[in-house]
Write a protein that holds these residues in place. Sequence first.
Motif, PDB file in Angstrom:
ATOM      1  N   TYR A  97    -114.579   4.421 -78.876  1.00 33.20           N
ATOM      2  CA  TYR A  97    -115.861   5.123 -78.990  1.00 33.20           C
ATOM      3  C   TYR A  97    -116.267   5.294 -80.452  1.00 33.20           C
ATOM      4  O   TYR A  97    -117.455   5.238 -80.788  1.00 33.20           O
ATOM      5  N   ASP A  98    -115.285   5.512 -81.331  1.00 30.39           N
ATOM      6  CA  ASP A  98    -115.603   5.644 -82.753  1.00 30.39           C
ATOM      7  C   ASP A  98    -116.217   4.353 -83.295  1.00 30.39           C
ATOM      8  O   ASP A  98    -117.171   4.390 -84.070  1.00 30.39           O
ATOM      9  N   SER A  99    -115.675   3.218 -82.862  1.00 34.61           N
ATOM     10  CA  SER A  99    -116.240   1.934 -83.287  1.00 34.61           C
ATOM     11  C   SER A  99    -117.642   1.731 -82.711  1.00 34.61           C
ATOM     12  O   SER A  99    -118.537   1.207 -83.379  1.00 34.61           O
ATOM     13  N   PHE A 100    -117.814   2.154 -81.447  1.00 37.35           N
ATOM     14  CA  PHE A 100    -119.140   2.058 -80.817  1.00 37.35           C
ATOM     15  C   PHE A 100    -120.161   2.852 -81.621  1.00 37.35           C
ATOM     16  O   PHE A 100    -121.266   2.360 -81.913  1.00 37.35           O
ATOM     17  N   MET A 101    -119.826   4.078 -82.021  1.00 34.51           N
ATOM     18  CA  MET A 101    -120.771   4.896 -82.781  1.00 34.51           C
ATOM     19  C   MET A 101    -121.019   4.316 -84.169  1.00 34.51           C
ATOM     20  O   MET A 101    -122.133   4.414 -84.704  1.00 34.51           O
ATOM     21  N   ASN A 102    -120.005   3.675 -84.739  1.00 34.43           N
ATOM     22  CA  ASN A 102    -120.225   3.036 -86.037  1.00 34.43           C
ATOM     23  C   ASN A 102    -121.163   1.845 -85.930  1.00 34.43           C
ATOM     24  O   ASN A 102    -121.918   1.561 -86.863  1.00 34.43           O
ATOM     25  N   VAL A 103    -121.114   1.145 -84.813  1.00 34.77           N
ATOM     26  CA  VAL A 103    -122.082   0.066 -84.584  1.00 34.77           C
ATOM     27  C   VAL A 103    -123.488   0.646 -84.519  1.00 34.77           C
ATOM     28  O   VAL A 103    -124.442   0.089 -85.090  1.00 34.77           O
ATOM     29  N   ILE A 104    -123.638   1.771 -83.825  1.00 27.22           N
ATOM     30  CA  ILE A 104    -124.947   2.432 -83.740  1.00 27.22           C
ATOM     31  C   ILE A 104    -125.424   2.864 -85.121  1.00 27.22           C
ATOM     32  O   ILE A 104    -126.592   2.702 -85.475  1.00 27.22           O
ATOM     33  N   ILE A 105    -124.499   3.414 -85.914  1.00 26.26           N
ATOM     34  CA  ILE A 105    -124.850   3.817 -87.283  1.00 26.26           C
ATOM     35  C   ILE A 105    -125.287   2.606 -88.097  1.00 26.26           C
ATOM     36  O   ILE A 105    -126.272   2.662 -88.846  1.00 26.26           O
ATOM     37  N   LEU A 106    -124.567   1.503 -87.941  1.00 25.84           N
ATOM     38  CA  LEU A 106    -124.899   0.286 -88.675  1.00 25.84           C
ATOM     39  C   LEU A 106    -126.291  -0.212 -88.306  1.00 25.84           C
ATOM     40  O   LEU A 106    -127.102  -0.550 -89.187  1.00 25.84           O
ATOM     41  N   VAL A 107    -126.587  -0.249 -87.011  1.00 26.54           N
ATOM     42  CA  VAL A 107    -127.918  -0.671 -86.556  1.00 26.54           C
ATOM     43  C   VAL A 107    -128.988   0.287 -87.076  1.00 26.54           C
ATOM     44  O   VAL A 107    -130.071  -0.132 -87.500  1.00 26.54           O
ATOM     45  N   SER A 108    -128.663   1.578 -87.069  1.00 27.92           N
ATOM     46  CA  SER A 108    -129.627   2.593 -87.495  1.00 27.92           C
ATOM     47  C   SER A 108    -129.988   2.456 -88.969  1.00 27.92           C
ATOM     48  O   SER A 108    -131.162   2.502 -89.344  1.00 27.92           O
ATOM     49  N   VAL A 109    -128.984   2.298 -89.819  1.00 31.80           N
ATOM     50  CA  VAL A 109    -129.270   2.208 -91.254  1.00 31.80           C
ATOM     51  C   VAL A 109    -129.944   0.877 -91.588  1.00 31.80           C
ATOM     52  O   VAL A 109    -130.773   0.808 -92.504  1.00 31.80           O
ATOM     53  N   LEU A 110    -129.615  -0.167 -90.846  1.00 29.07           N
ATOM     54  CA  LEU A 110    -130.316  -1.446 -91.041  1.00 29.07           C
ATOM     55  C   LEU A 110    -131.786  -1.292 -90.647  1.00 29.07           C
ATOM     56  O   LEU A 110    -132.689  -1.816 -91.317  1.00 29.07           O
ATOM     57  N   SER A 111    -132.025  -0.547 -89.575  1.00 25.24           N
ATOM     58  CA  SER A 111    -133.391  -0.265 -89.137  1.00 25.24           C
ATOM     59  C   SER A 111    -134.160   0.502 -90.206  1.00 25.24           C
ATOM     60  O   SER A 111    -135.341   0.219 -90.468  1.00 25.24           O
ATOM     61  N   ILE A 112    -133.495   1.474 -90.840  1.00 24.79           N
ATOM     62  CA  ILE A 112    -134.147   2.227 -91.919  1.00 24.79           C
ATOM     63  C   ILE A 112    -134.496   1.303 -93.080  1.00 24.79           C
ATOM     64  O   ILE A 112    -135.542   1.428 -93.710  1.00 24.79           O
ATOM     65  N   GLY A 113    -133.605   0.354 -93.376  1.00 22.95           N
ATOM     66  CA  GLY A 113    -133.876  -0.604 -94.447  1.00 22.95           C
ATOM     67  C   GLY A 113    -135.129  -1.411 -94.162  1.00 22.95           C
ATOM     68  O   GLY A 113    -135.961  -1.614 -95.056  1.00 22.95           O
ATOM     69  N   VAL A 114    -135.273  -1.876 -92.936  1.00 22.08           N
ATOM     70  CA  VAL A 114    -136.476  -2.621 -92.542  1.00 22.08           C
ATOM     71  C   VAL A 114    -137.700  -1.720 -92.643  1.00 22.08           C
ATOM     72  O   VAL A 114    -138.764  -2.127 -93.136  1.00 22.08           O
TER      73      VAL A 114
END
Length: 574
Positions: free
Chosen positions: A350-367
Motif C-alpha cells: 500500500y505504501d508503494s501504491f500511495m507513492n505512485v499516486i504521489i508521483l502522478v500527482s506531482v507530475l500533474s502539478i508540473g503539467v
Amino acid sequence: MSSSEEKGPLPVTPEKEAPPPQFTHGGDAINQHRDQEDFWTRNGLNLKSFQRRGDGASLDSLDRTMKTRHLHMIAIGGSIGAGFFVGSGKALATGGPATLLIDFSIIGIMMFNTVYALGELAVMFPVSGGFYTYSTRFIDPSWGFAMGWNYVMQWSIVLPLELTVCGITIQYWTDKVNVAVWITVFLFAIIFVNVFGTLGYAEEEFWSSVLKLGATVVFMIIAIVLVCGGGPEGSAYDEYSGGKLWQDPGAFANGFRGFCSVFVTAAFSFSGTELVGLAAAEARNPVKSLPGAIKQVFWRITLFYILGLTFIGLLIRHDDDRLLGGDNPYINVDASPFVLVGLDAKLYGYDSFMNVIILVSVLSIGVSSVYGGSRTLTALAQQGYAPKIFSYIDRSGRPLVSVLFVCAFGPLAYVNLSTSGVVVFDWLLALSGLAALFTWGSICLAHIRFRKAWALQGHTLDEIPFTAAGGVYGSWLGLILIILVLIAQLFVAICPVGGGFNDAEGFFKSYLALPVVIVFWIGGFIWKRTGWLRTDQIDVDTGRRELPWDEINEYRARLAQMPAWKRICHTLFV
C-alpha cells in the motif's frame, strides 16, 4: 440581453488603458480554423504546427477543445499534489490534528467562495489569463500587472519544485540511479504532454484526477476500517482507536504559533484550484460547462481535504518523528502521512501504491504549472504587460514561446542536488508559498467591485447567468479570511514555531511573497501610470459574452418549480 446594452454611454475607462478584449463568437471561429487543419497540425505533431496562427493579437486565438468532463475533473482533483499528500505531514507535526482540520477548513471555506466568484466572472468575461485581467479591469491596472506577473512567477517556480519531488519519490524504491536522471525524465514527460497543447493538458488532468479521486476513496475506506480496529494482527491498528490520538498526544501542538503556521501549508495545498477558471477560456462551451465544474469544488474540498485529513489525524500521532521528513518534508515522501498509514498498518504494497499516486500527482502539478504560467504570460503580452514575443500562438493553439519560457525554469530542480540545494529549495518555496493568496484575494475583490459597478450602471442580478453561491457576502468573507491568513503568517514570520523571534533570513523565507508583489505593483505603476479605478470608471459591458438566454431562462424556470431542498442541491452541487 439587448435591454442591458442600451443603458446609455459606456463608462469612461482610464486614458492609457486599452479596452478589454472582445470575447463573443471567437470560439466558433477558432474551432472552425482548427477543423480546417490536418490531424498532425491540429495536434501539434509536425513542423507546420509550430507556425504562427494569424497575427497572434487576439486573446481568443488559443485552442478551444476542452470538454465538460475535463473541466469537472480539473475542478475536483486537478493540481492536488505534494502539498496535500506530503506537506500535510509537516502540518500535522506542527499544529496537531485539530489545527490541521481547522486551518484546512478555513482555507476551504475561503476557496469555495473564491472559486464561485471566479465562476461568475469567467462566465461573463471568459478571457484567457482571466485572473490578472479581472484585477486590471475592476481594481487597478497596476495591480493587475502585479497579479499577472505574480501568477507567472508562482507557476514558474512550482515547476522545479515538483520535478524535485518526482525525482525524490523514485528513490523510495531505488537509490541506484542519480536523482538528476529522474528529474530529466520527468521534465521531458511534462514537455511531451504540452506538445499536445490544451487537449494534452486536459486529458492528463482528467485521468490523473480520476486516479487521485479513486485512491482517496480507497484510502478513506481503509482508514475507516483501521480506526475501528480492523487492521492486521500485530499492526498499530488491530484494536479500536477512535479519537484516542486527539487526547494523547493531544489535538493541538505548539500553541497559537503552531495554529498560525499551518495556514501556509494549507494555502500551498489548495494552489491550482482556480485553474478551472483559466481552463474555461479554452473550453468548447464555457457557459454550459463552467458552472457545473465550479460546483464540483465543494466535493474537492470535502472529500480530499476535510475527510482525508480528518482520518490522517485519527491514525498518525502528531509527535511521530517520521513526519519531520529530514531536511525538507515537502520533498521527502517518507514523511507522507498517507504512506505512513500503510506502513503502520502492515498493508504490504500500500505504501508503494500511495507513492505512485504521489508521483502522478506531482507530475500533474508540473503539467499544470506550464499550462497556468504560459496562458497568463501570453495574456500579459497581448495586453502590453510583457514583451510582445510571448503573444506567439502557433497553428495548433499553443502559446509556444510562453510554454518554452516556463519550461526553462525546470532545470532549477538540479540545484537541489548540490550541498546548498536545500537552502535554494527553501527560498523557491518561500516565493511560491503565499503567492496564491494574493491571486485569490484579487479574485474576491474584483468580484466585489464588479457587482458594485454592475448595480451602479443599472444592471440587475437577473442579467448574470451564473451567480456566486454566497454573492458579494461570500467574496467579502473570502477576502477577510485571506487577509487574516496573511496576518497569521506575518506573525509566524516574526515569531516562529520554535520560539523566540526570527532573524531576517527566517522572516523573508516565511514572507518573501509580499515584497515581491509590492515590487511588481510598483513596476506596473511605472509602466502604465494608472491607479485605483473609481466605480464609475469600471466598464462592465465591453467584451461581455453573448449568452443563450432562452436556455438560461428555461433552466431557471425548471429550477423554480423544484422543491426547496432540490433547488438548493442543484444550485450548489449540480
